[in-house]
Each structure stands twice: as C-alpha cells, then as structure tokens.
Design an enzyme around this catalytic site. Sequence first.
Site, PDB file in Angstrom:
ATOM      1  N   VAL A   1      -5.107   6.947   5.977  1.00 50.32           N
ATOM      2  CA  VAL A   1      -3.733   6.836   6.480  1.00 50.32           C
ATOM      3  C   VAL A   1      -2.733   7.181   5.371  1.00 50.32           C
ATOM      4  O   VAL A   1      -1.546   6.892   5.481  1.00 50.32           O
ATOM      5  CB  VAL A   1      -3.481   5.404   7.003  1.00 50.32           C
ATOM      6  CG1 VAL A   1      -4.372   5.121   8.214  1.00 50.32           C
ATOM      7  CG2 VAL A   1      -3.729   4.337   5.930  1.00 50.32           C
TER       8      VAL A   1
ATOM      9  N   CYS B   1       7.507   1.262  17.063  1.00 54.39           N
ATOM     10  CA  CYS B   1       7.914   0.045  17.768  1.00 54.39           C
ATOM     11  C   CYS B   1       6.671  -0.666  18.287  1.00 54.39           C
ATOM     12  O   CYS B   1       5.746  -0.031  18.801  1.00 54.39           O
ATOM     13  CB  CYS B   1       8.827   0.428  18.943  1.00 54.39           C
ATOM     14  SG  CYS B   1       9.173  -0.963  20.027  1.00 54.39           S
TER      15      CYS B   1
ATOM     16  N   HIS C   1      -6.778   7.369  12.322  1.00 55.61           N
ATOM     17  CA  HIS C   1      -6.309   5.989  12.198  1.00 55.61           C
ATOM     18  C   HIS C   1      -4.820   5.891  11.910  1.00 55.61           C
ATOM     19  O   HIS C   1      -4.355   4.865  11.425  1.00 55.61           O
ATOM     20  CB  HIS C   1      -7.104   5.281  11.096  1.00 55.61           C
ATOM     21  CG  HIS C   1      -8.561   5.158  11.398  1.00 55.61           C
ATOM     22  ND1 HIS C   1      -9.521   5.030  10.424  1.00 55.61           N
ATOM     23  CD2 HIS C   1      -9.243   5.171  12.577  1.00 55.61           C
ATOM     24  CE1 HIS C   1     -10.725   4.954  10.981  1.00 55.61           C
ATOM     25  NE2 HIS C   1     -10.583   5.049  12.279  1.00 55.61           N
TER      26      HIS C   1
ATOM     27  N   ARG D   1       0.846  -1.216   0.000  1.00 55.75           N
ATOM     28  CA  ARG D   1       0.000   0.000   0.000  1.00 55.75           C
ATOM     29  C   ARG D   1       0.870   1.250   0.000  1.00 55.75           C
ATOM     30  O   ARG D   1       0.561   2.247  -0.648  1.00 55.75           O
ATOM     31  CB  ARG D   1      -0.940  -0.031   1.203  1.00 55.75           C
ATOM     32  CG  ARG D   1      -2.041  -1.069   1.059  1.00 55.75           C
ATOM     33  CD  ARG D   1      -2.829  -1.236   2.330  1.00 55.75           C
ATOM     34  NE  ARG D   1      -3.516  -0.029   2.745  1.00 55.75           N
ATOM     35  CZ  ARG D   1      -4.087   0.110   3.951  1.00 55.75           C
ATOM     36  NH1 ARG D   1      -3.992  -0.871   4.851  1.00 55.75           N
ATOM     37  NH2 ARG D   1      -4.712   1.222   4.284  1.00 55.75           N
TER      38      ARG D   1
HETATM   39  C1  BV8 Z   1     -12.059   0.960  18.588  1.00 56.26           C
HETATM   40  C2  BV8 Z   1      -6.223   1.904   9.625  1.00 56.26           C
HETATM   41  C3  BV8 Z   1     -12.280   0.530  20.922  1.00 56.26           C
HETATM   42  C4  BV8 Z   1      -5.659   0.577   9.222  1.00 56.26           C
HETATM   43  C5  BV8 Z   1      -8.623   1.538   9.914  1.00 56.26           C
HETATM   44  C6  BV8 Z   1     -18.945   0.206  17.726  1.00 56.26           C
HETATM   45  C7  BV8 Z   1     -19.913  -0.369  16.917  1.00 56.26           C
HETATM   46  C8  BV8 Z   1     -19.570  -1.359  15.983  1.00 56.26           C
HETATM   47  C9  BV8 Z   1     -18.238  -1.800  15.865  1.00 56.26           C
HETATM   48  C10 BV8 Z   1     -17.308  -1.227  16.683  1.00 56.26           C
HETATM   49  C11 BV8 Z   1     -17.643  -0.242  17.597  1.00 56.26           C
HETATM   50  N1  BV8 Z   1     -16.499   0.124  18.253  1.00 56.26           N
HETATM   51  C12 BV8 Z   1     -15.466  -0.602  17.786  1.00 56.26           C
HETATM   52  C13 BV8 Z   1     -15.927  -1.440  16.829  1.00 56.26           C
HETATM   53  C14 BV8 Z   1     -15.111  -2.393  16.105  1.00 56.26           C
HETATM   54  C15 BV8 Z   1     -14.397  -1.741  14.916  1.00 56.26           C
HETATM   55  C16 BV8 Z   1     -15.366  -1.471  13.795  1.00 56.26           C
HETATM   56  O1  BV8 Z   1     -15.877  -0.371  13.649  1.00 56.26           O
HETATM   57  N2  BV8 Z   1     -15.562  -2.476  12.972  1.00 56.26           N
HETATM   58  C17 BV8 Z   1     -16.400  -2.315  11.803  1.00 56.26           C
HETATM   59  C18 BV8 Z   1     -15.830  -3.138  10.648  1.00 56.26           C
HETATM   60  C19 BV8 Z   1     -17.822  -2.745  12.176  1.00 56.26           C
HETATM   61  N3  BV8 Z   1     -13.722  -0.521  15.285  1.00 56.26           N
HETATM   62  C20 BV8 Z   1     -12.496  -0.596  15.848  1.00 56.26           C
HETATM   63  O2  BV8 Z   1     -11.956  -1.643  16.111  1.00 56.26           O
HETATM   64  C21 BV8 Z   1     -11.799   0.719  16.165  1.00 56.26           C
HETATM   65  N4  BV8 Z   1     -11.281   0.667  17.511  1.00 56.26           N
HETATM   66  O3  BV8 Z   1     -13.186   1.356  18.475  1.00 56.26           O
HETATM   67  O4  BV8 Z   1     -11.426   0.718  19.809  1.00 56.26           O
HETATM   68  C22 BV8 Z   1     -12.713  -0.905  20.876  1.00 56.26           C
HETATM   69  C23 BV8 Z   1     -11.747  -1.896  20.835  1.00 56.26           C
HETATM   70  C24 BV8 Z   1     -12.169  -3.244  20.828  1.00 56.26           C
HETATM   71  C25 BV8 Z   1     -13.526  -3.570  20.815  1.00 56.26           C
HETATM   72  C26 BV8 Z   1     -14.495  -2.548  20.841  1.00 56.26           C
HETATM   73  C27 BV8 Z   1     -14.080  -1.211  20.889  1.00 56.26           C
HETATM   74  C28 BV8 Z   1     -10.602   0.911  15.250  1.00 56.26           C
HETATM   75  C29 BV8 Z   1     -11.052   1.177  13.842  1.00 56.26           C
HETATM   76  C30 BV8 Z   1      -9.852   1.609  12.980  1.00 56.26           C
HETATM   77  C31 BV8 Z   1      -9.504   0.533  11.968  1.00 56.26           C
HETATM   78  N5  BV8 Z   1      -8.432   1.008  11.081  1.00 56.26           N
HETATM   79  N6  BV8 Z   1      -7.611   1.998   9.160  1.00 56.26           N
HETATM   80  C32 BV8 Z   1      -5.447   0.490   7.744  1.00 56.26           C
HETATM   81  O5  BV8 Z   1      -5.820   1.427   6.993  1.00 56.26           O
HETATM   82  O6  BV8 Z   1      -4.875  -0.535   7.322  1.00 56.26           O
HETATM   83  S1  BV8 Z   1     -10.195   1.720   9.364  1.00 56.26           S
HETATM   84  C33 BV8 Z   1     -10.257   1.694   7.670  1.00 56.26           C
HETATM   85  O7  BV8 Z   1     -11.639   1.775   7.366  1.00 56.26           O
HETATM   86  C34 BV8 Z   1      -9.628   2.849   6.949  1.00 56.26           C
HETATM   87  O8  BV8 Z   1      -8.987   3.794   7.758  1.00 56.26           O
HETATM   88  C35 BV8 Z   1     -10.847   3.502   6.273  1.00 56.26           C
HETATM   89  O9  BV8 Z   1     -10.724   4.852   6.163  1.00 56.26           O
HETATM   90  C36 BV8 Z   1     -11.887   3.143   7.248  1.00 56.26           C
HETATM   91  C37 BV8 Z   1     -13.317   3.357   6.930  1.00 56.26           C
HETATM   92  O10 BV8 Z   1     -13.563   2.974   5.649  1.00 56.26           O
HETATM   93  P1  BV8 Z   1     -13.920   4.150   4.610  1.00 56.26           P
HETATM   94  O11 BV8 Z   1     -12.894   5.222   4.715  1.00 56.26           O
HETATM   95  O12 BV8 Z   1     -15.315   4.559   4.795  1.00 56.26           O
HETATM   96  O13 BV8 Z   1     -13.659   3.412   3.262  1.00 56.26           O
HETATM   97  P2  BV8 Z   1     -14.643   2.418   2.510  1.00 56.26           P
HETATM   98  O14 BV8 Z   1     -13.840   1.733   1.464  1.00 56.26           O
HETATM   99  O15 BV8 Z   1     -15.419   1.605   3.497  1.00 56.26           O
HETATM  100  O16 BV8 Z   1     -15.718   3.398   1.829  1.00 56.26           O
HETATM  101  C38 BV8 Z   1     -15.307   4.294   0.805  1.00 56.26           C
HETATM  102  C39 BV8 Z   1     -16.506   5.163   0.494  1.00 56.26           C
HETATM  103  O17 BV8 Z   1     -16.109   6.129  -0.474  1.00 56.26           O
HETATM  104  C40 BV8 Z   1     -17.679   4.396  -0.096  1.00 56.26           C
HETATM  105  O18 BV8 Z   1     -18.882   4.829   0.523  1.00 56.26           O
HETATM  106  C41 BV8 Z   1     -17.686   4.826  -1.571  1.00 56.26           C
HETATM  107  O19 BV8 Z   1     -18.997   4.881  -2.093  1.00 56.26           O
HETATM  108  C42 BV8 Z   1     -17.103   6.204  -1.477  1.00 56.26           C
HETATM  109  N7  BV8 Z   1     -16.432   6.671  -2.686  1.00 56.26           N
HETATM  110  C43 BV8 Z   1     -15.819   5.943  -3.659  1.00 56.26           C
HETATM  111  N8  BV8 Z   1     -15.301   6.785  -4.590  1.00 56.26           N
HETATM  112  C44 BV8 Z   1     -15.585   8.052  -4.183  1.00 56.26           C
HETATM  113  C45 BV8 Z   1     -16.305   7.986  -2.974  1.00 56.26           C
HETATM  114  N9  BV8 Z   1     -16.727   9.083  -2.323  1.00 56.26           N
HETATM  115  C46 BV8 Z   1     -16.458  10.282  -2.884  1.00 56.26           C
HETATM  116  N10 BV8 Z   1     -15.765  10.434  -4.030  1.00 56.26           N
HETATM  117  C47 BV8 Z   1     -15.322   9.344  -4.707  1.00 56.26           C
HETATM  118  N11 BV8 Z   1     -14.648   9.514  -5.871  1.00 56.26           N
END
Ligand code: BV8
Length: 260
Positions: A119, A143, A135, A86
């Site tokens: 990121v 580390c 993020h 990436r």
């Molecule tokens: C945490 C870094 C406490 C790594 C990333 C509460 C409720 C439910 C679940 C949870 C909750 N709290 C915690 C969770 C669990 C989890 C979570 O949310 N899981 C999801 C899958 C349900 N969250 C966590 O674990 C977070 N930590 O809350 O800690 C905790 C701990 C343990 C247990 C409970 C609580 C940490 C989350 C961070 C993860 N790391 N990134 C890496 O990049 O490798 S997140 C990753 O997803 C990216 O950063 C990305 O940005 C992010 C979100 O995705 P999007 O940016 O929205 O991207 P996506 O592809 O999904 O969508 C793109 C959009 O763009 C689409 O809508 C598309 O239509 C649109 N698009 C396309 N082209 C265009 C466009 N828009 C405009 N113009 C265009 N041209």
Amino acid sequence: MEMAEREEGSEESPPEVEIPEAVVETARRARRVVAVTGAGVSAESGVPTFRDAMTGLWARFRAEDLATPEAFARDPATVWAWYVWRRRLLEGVRPNPAHEALAEMSSLYPEFALVTQNVDGLHQRAGSTDVIELHGNLARDRCEVECGSWPGRTDEEGPPPCPACGRRLRPDVVWFGELLPSGALMTAFEAAEQCDLLLSIGTSGLVEPAASIPRVAHASGATVVVVNPEPSGPPGERMIHLRGPAGIVLPALLTRIREG
Ligand code: BV8
C-alpha cells in the site's frame, strides 16, 4: 542460486548474483509475465515489512489486530495513528533497485502485469504504470460509509470527519475481513491464468486471496520464480527460488534478460 560472498573491504558494488540459465531462458522466451509483490520488495527502501511494521510503539500489537474494521470501530484513534505513522515513514523513503528493475522489465514484454499487496505506492514512484493494487493505498483516505467523497489525504488527529457527509474518514486500504477490490482481483487472477512466467517477489504468501495468485499461475502451466532471501518451499517442476534480496536479484535478472 547462491549469492557470491562479498570479499572483506570490497568496494560497495553489489554482490555478484548468478541467475540459473533455466530462469534466464524462461524469462527471455516469455511473452506474458506477471509480477506479484509483497512488503519484501520495499524492505530495501527502509519500509518495514508488514510483519516487521509492528516494531517500537506498535510492538505490542499484531498487524491483524490493527488492520481490521473491528479495531477501527473499537479504537479509531489508535488505528488512525498507526496509519499516520506508516504514512510519515513513507515520506522519508524512495523506491529501491527492485522497484526500478520491475518498472524497466515491463517494457520488455508484450504483456506485463504488476500486482502488488503493498500500500506504499513505491512501484508508481519508480515509474511503473497500471499497477494492480490489491490492498489499496496508504496515501489515500476514503469516507467510512463510502458516501462518494474521496478527500485524498488528511493527516489530522484522527480520524477526521468526511468533508462531504461528516462520518469518519478511514485509510483507503483493505483490512483483514474486508473484500478486495473485485476488479483488481479479477484482473490479477486472469493475468495469472494466462501468463508464461510469474515472479513472486518479497511475500510470505500468508495472506489470501493474494497468496493464491502464484498457485493459479503454476496450475495454468506457468513457471513461478520466487524472489526472497528466506528459504521457501522445496523447488518443483516450473517452480524456482532465487534466494536473495529483491534489490539485488531483480536488477541481475534484468541484466541477463537484456543480454539475450
Ligand atoms: C478477504 C492492507 C474475503 C492493510 C493487508 C483464505 C484462507 C485463509 C485465510 C483467509 C482466506 N480468505 C480470507 C482470509 C482471511 C485473511 C487472511 O488471509 N488472513 C491471514 C492472516 C491468514 N484475508 C482477508 O481478510 C482478505 N479479505 O479475503 O475477503 C473474506 C472476508 C472475511 C472472511 C473470509 C474471506 C483481506 C486481506 C488484506 C489485508 N490487508 N494490507 C495494511 O497494510 O495496513 S495485507 C498485508 O499483508 C499487507 O498488504 C502485506 O503486503 C500483506 C502480505 O504480507 P507480505 O506482503 O507477504 O509481507 P510479510 O511481512 O508477511 O512478508 C514479507 C516477505 O518479504 C517475507 O517473506 C520476507 O522474507 C521477504 N523479504 C524481506 N526482505 C526482503 C524480502 N524479499 C525480497 N527482498 C527483500 N529485501
């Protein structure tokens, strides 16, 4: 808001985009603005969106299966290779007009906060300052045991040892199941609670707690404008969807704001 159709054979000028007057007026009147971006804001730079990043070599994985501490513990070499892949992708891309419009927009308001889930560092490369990175950032390693070493970036076969303590280095990003940087998260929610206008740009709104930021702004009385080519939820009071790519919609919005 509909995108004007591009006539066949028209020159390369971007399609006309009409921004509803209500949005223009709100954006002109606003004093405190928050922009929250996701992977979609970088799509037109050629950076695969987070869910599209699972293509090619990575198609057999789910992001949630690689971007976790458990995956790194289980198979550090594969996780490290995904991040190096990436990172190398990013070397060949540049900010697009959406990043540039947001960088310019920040100077139009007394208070403007740019919060990103991304990121890729492209907001900074477009000239945005004080970017709130929820993020982390792919350009940095850290580390694994946070011994205090911050080696910046290494691309060796990996993961390489920490130069200070010898434990493993890892990408300086927040994995699923990990806490977000508390300062960044608190700043983002405070800005959302106080803003007049929140732009939610290019995010699927699936990942928490980032996905709650627009909801907090709306509940606090702000107008929320969603910029996404995909359909979003039903419009509601103070909830408007500008359907189109950010690289087209945001420059058009910026032009209209400036005309005022
Ligand atoms: C945490 C870094 C406490 C790594 C990333 C509460 C409720 C439910 C679940 C949870 C909750 N709290 C915690 C969770 C669990 C989890 C979570 O949310 N899981 C999801 C899958 C349900 N969250 C966590 O674990 C977070 N930590 O809350 O800690 C905790 C701990 C343990 C247990 C409970 C609580 C940490 C989350 C961070 C993860 N790391 N990134 C890496 O990049 O490798 S997140 C990753 O997803 C990216 O950063 C990305 O940005 C992010 C979100 O995705 P999007 O940016 O929205 O991207 P996506 O592809 O999904 O969508 C793109 C959009 O763009 C689409 O809508 C598309 O239509 C649109 N698009 C396309 N082209 C265009 C466009 N828009 C405009 N113009 C265009 N041209």
